[in-house]
Design a protein around this motif. Structure first.
Motif, mmCIF file in Angstrom:
data_model
loop_
_atom_site.group_PDB
_atom_site.id
_atom_site.type_symbol
_atom_site.label_atom_id
_atom_site.label_comp_id
_atom_site.label_asym_id
_atom_site.label_seq_id
_atom_site.Cartn_x
_atom_site.Cartn_y
_atom_site.Cartn_z
ATOM 1 N N SER A 26 38.846 30.615 -43.882
ATOM 2 C CA SER A 26 39.123 29.667 -43.011
ATOM 3 C C SER A 26 39.115 30.226 -41.390
ATOM 4 O O SER A 26 39.770 31.624 -41.250
ATOM 5 C CB SER A 26 40.430 29.067 -43.320
ATOM 6 O OG SER A 26 40.422 28.349 -44.570
ATOM 7 N N GLY A 27 38.601 29.528 -40.771
ATOM 8 C CA GLY A 27 38.695 30.102 -39.236
ATOM 9 C C GLY A 27 37.349 30.735 -38.760
ATOM 10 O O GLY A 27 37.428 31.276 -37.559
ATOM 11 N N GLU A 28 36.707 31.222 -39.771
ATOM 12 C CA GLU A 28 35.431 31.983 -39.552
ATOM 13 C C GLU A 28 34.256 31.377 -39.405
ATOM 14 O O GLU A 28 33.828 30.478 -40.032
ATOM 15 C CB GLU A 28 35.215 33.191 -40.666
ATOM 16 C CG GLU A 28 36.471 34.209 -40.852
ATOM 17 C CD GLU A 28 36.203 35.214 -41.796
ATOM 18 O OE1 GLU A 28 36.834 36.137 -41.825
ATOM 19 O OE2 GLU A 28 35.279 34.797 -42.841
ATOM 20 N N ILE A 29 33.413 31.764 -38.346
ATOM 21 C CA ILE A 29 31.993 31.604 -38.132
ATOM 22 C C ILE A 29 31.377 32.584 -38.869
ATOM 23 O O ILE A 29 31.295 33.781 -38.040
ATOM 24 C CB ILE A 29 31.532 31.412 -36.891
ATOM 25 C CG1 ILE A 29 32.397 29.871 -36.186
ATOM 26 C CG2 ILE A 29 29.934 30.736 -36.644
ATOM 27 C CD1 ILE A 29 32.069 29.667 -34.717
ATOM 28 N N TYR A 30 30.568 32.454 -39.921
ATOM 29 C CA TYR A 30 29.855 33.519 -40.508
ATOM 30 C C TYR A 30 28.457 33.246 -40.409
ATOM 31 O O TYR A 30 28.013 32.254 -41.052
ATOM 32 C CB TYR A 30 30.380 33.584 -42.038
ATOM 33 C CG TYR A 30 30.253 34.851 -42.765
ATOM 34 C CD1 TYR A 30 28.881 35.438 -42.877
ATOM 35 C CD2 TYR A 30 31.255 35.532 -43.331
ATOM 36 C CE1 TYR A 30 29.002 36.640 -43.301
ATOM 37 C CE2 TYR A 30 31.311 36.620 -43.896
ATOM 38 C CZ TYR A 30 30.270 37.286 -44.123
ATOM 39 O OH TYR A 30 30.224 38.572 -44.419
ATOM 40 N N MET A 174 31.262 22.695 -31.388
ATOM 41 C CA MET A 174 31.759 21.643 -32.563
ATOM 42 C C MET A 174 32.040 22.949 -33.542
ATOM 43 O O MET A 174 32.790 22.391 -34.247
ATOM 44 C CB MET A 174 30.757 20.704 -32.963
ATOM 45 C CG MET A 174 30.575 19.577 -31.962
ATOM 46 S SD MET A 174 28.794 18.876 -32.272
ATOM 47 C CE MET A 174 29.002 18.238 -33.769
ATOM 48 N N MET A 175 31.101 23.863 -33.727
ATOM 49 C CA MET A 175 31.194 24.682 -34.729
ATOM 50 C C MET A 175 32.899 25.386 -34.578
ATOM 51 O O MET A 175 33.479 25.774 -35.468
ATOM 52 C CB MET A 175 30.146 25.967 -34.718
ATOM 53 C CG MET A 175 28.858 25.323 -35.153
ATOM 54 S SD MET A 175 27.487 26.293 -34.928
ATOM 55 C CE MET A 175 27.610 27.540 -36.124
ATOM 56 N N ARG A 176 32.880 25.845 -33.304
ATOM 57 C CA ARG A 176 34.232 26.527 -33.227
ATOM 58 C C ARG A 176 35.368 25.562 -33.449
ATOM 59 O O ARG A 176 36.395 26.148 -33.577
ATOM 60 C CB ARG A 176 34.019 27.059 -31.403
ATOM 61 C CG ARG A 176 35.383 27.989 -31.176
ATOM 62 C CD ARG A 176 35.678 29.275 -32.160
ATOM 63 N NE ARG A 176 34.582 29.978 -32.242
ATOM 64 C CZ ARG A 176 34.691 31.062 -33.177
ATOM 65 N NH1 ARG A 176 35.476 31.164 -34.015
ATOM 66 N NH2 ARG A 176 33.595 32.145 -32.964
ATOM 67 N N ASP A 177 35.328 24.231 -32.841
ATOM 68 C CA ASP A 177 36.401 23.539 -32.962
ATOM 69 C C ASP A 177 36.601 23.384 -34.259
ATOM 70 O O ASP A 177 37.852 23.418 -34.904
ATOM 71 C CB ASP A 177 35.963 21.977 -32.330
ATOM 72 C CG ASP A 177 35.903 22.108 -31.269
ATOM 73 O OD1 ASP A 177 36.469 22.759 -30.435
ATOM 74 O OD2 ASP A 177 35.399 21.185 -30.299
ATOM 75 N N CYS A 199 28.938 34.446 -33.726
ATOM 76 C CA CYS A 199 29.970 34.860 -35.135
ATOM 77 C C CYS A 199 31.129 35.728 -34.998
ATOM 78 O O CYS A 199 30.871 36.775 -34.430
ATOM 79 C CB CYS A 199 28.733 35.271 -35.934
ATOM 80 S SG CYS A 199 27.336 34.123 -36.301
ATOM 81 N N ASP A 200 31.877 35.401 -35.901
ATOM 82 C CA ASP A 200 33.049 36.198 -36.246
ATOM 83 C C ASP A 200 32.511 37.196 -37.284
ATOM 84 O O ASP A 200 33.007 38.526 -37.013
ATOM 85 C CB ASP A 200 34.267 35.662 -36.787
ATOM 86 C CG ASP A 200 34.575 34.544 -36.034
ATOM 87 O OD1 ASP A 200 35.012 34.735 -34.745
ATOM 88 O OD2 ASP A 200 34.606 33.142 -36.222
ATOM 89 N N LYS A 201 31.844 36.958 -38.192
ATOM 90 C CA LYS A 201 31.254 38.031 -39.134
ATOM 91 C C LYS A 201 29.783 37.619 -39.691
ATOM 92 O O LYS A 201 29.296 36.588 -39.155
ATOM 93 C CB LYS A 201 32.268 37.993 -40.463
ATOM 94 C CG LYS A 201 33.604 38.303 -40.462
ATOM 95 C CD LYS A 201 34.307 38.506 -41.804
ATOM 96 C CE LYS A 201 35.653 38.954 -41.270
ATOM 97 N NZ LYS A 201 36.454 38.969 -42.787
ATOM 98 N N GLY A 214 30.102 42.380 -42.545
ATOM 99 C CA GLY A 214 31.512 42.443 -41.903
ATOM 100 C C GLY A 214 31.587 41.838 -40.486
ATOM 101 O O GLY A 214 30.751 41.013 -40.225
ATOM 102 N N THR A 215 32.542 42.508 -39.830
ATOM 103 C CA THR A 215 32.766 41.822 -38.525
ATOM 104 C C THR A 215 31.358 42.091 -37.553
ATOM 105 O O THR A 215 30.918 43.266 -38.083
ATOM 106 C CB THR A 215 34.043 42.477 -37.871
ATOM 107 O OG1 THR A 215 33.880 43.723 -37.711
ATOM 108 C CG2 THR A 215 35.101 41.985 -38.661
#
Length: 234
Positions: A26-30, A174-177, A199-201, A214-215
């Protein structure tokens, strides 16, 4: 939010996806990147229940996509690389059709449709048949339909293809929201600059196998994502 465990999908003797394991929290843009034929779309279609798979398991919010497909599908939205919309419908009829499937109330759907149609500049086109839409307009309509039921997980295959720069920027916001509200995004892309900034990861897949994940810092270090990808692809 999404856990892929030892996923293997075969087409005859070919392993399109070979023992793939990933976890999107949760909270990740992968981001999911790889050359054509690497297994990205096969993975995404397996995650969404469109394709059966030969080995492994996929869990969405703790639920198995094999054992509880309907419960899983209430939680996520999927946008394929080439949205196959009902061309005989008008835009607004299609959005109401999707909202009906997910049981979205009239008040909530109207609010969402008004909001996102305005953002994407589609308000004046919703009464026109989808057959008259350009590819970019169809992509925008598919994006609006995906957001209608407030999914906690959004899975997208090349979501930026066909979008103009303004629409692409809107989709990134929108993705980040979604992630800021506790959801997650899992998407494939060939646009490495977008992946690097957004992306976060990230995971890199080649010939069906996970090469690196990974990150962003763990995957690319001091190099650019493009440089790392090209080195791995050699």
């Amino acid at each position: 939010m999404l856990r892929i465990e030892h996923l293997t999908k075969k087409y005859g003797d070919l392993k399109a996806v070979d023992d793939l394991s990933l976890e999107i929290k949760s909270g990740e843009i992968y981001g999911f990147i790889g050359p054509n034929g690497a297994g990205k779309t096969t993975t995404l279609k397996s995650v969404t229940g469109i394709l059966d798979f030969d080995e492994g398991e996929i869990f969405i919010d703790g639920k198995s996509i094999k054992e509880n497909p309907l419960e899983c599908k209430k939680i996520f939205a999927y946008i394929p690389d080439n949205p196959d919309l009902y061309a005989f419908m008008t835009g607004i009829r299609y959005l109401n059709f999707v909202a009906d499937i997910f049981g979205v109330s009239v008040e909530k759907r109207n609010e969402a449709i008004d909001k996102y149609a305005d953002i994407f500049g589609l308000t004046g086109d919703l009464k026109s048949p989808i057959s008259s839409y350009s590819h970019g307009m169809k992509q925008k309509l598919a994006l609006i339909s995906a957001w209608l039921h407030s999914p906690r997980l959004i899975i997208m295959d090349e979501p930026f293809v066909g979008l103009d720069p303004k629409a692409s920027h809107t989709v990134k916001e929108m993705m980040r929201d979604v992630c800021n509200e506790g959801g997650a995004i899992f998407f494939s892309t060939h646009v490495l600059e977008v992946a690097e900034k957004l992306c976060d990861k990230i995971a890199i897949i080649m010939n069906g196998k996970l090469i690196r994940s990974g990150t962003m810092e763990e995957v690319k270090g001091d190099e650019s994502l493009e440089d790392v990808f090209l080195q791995l692809a050699d």
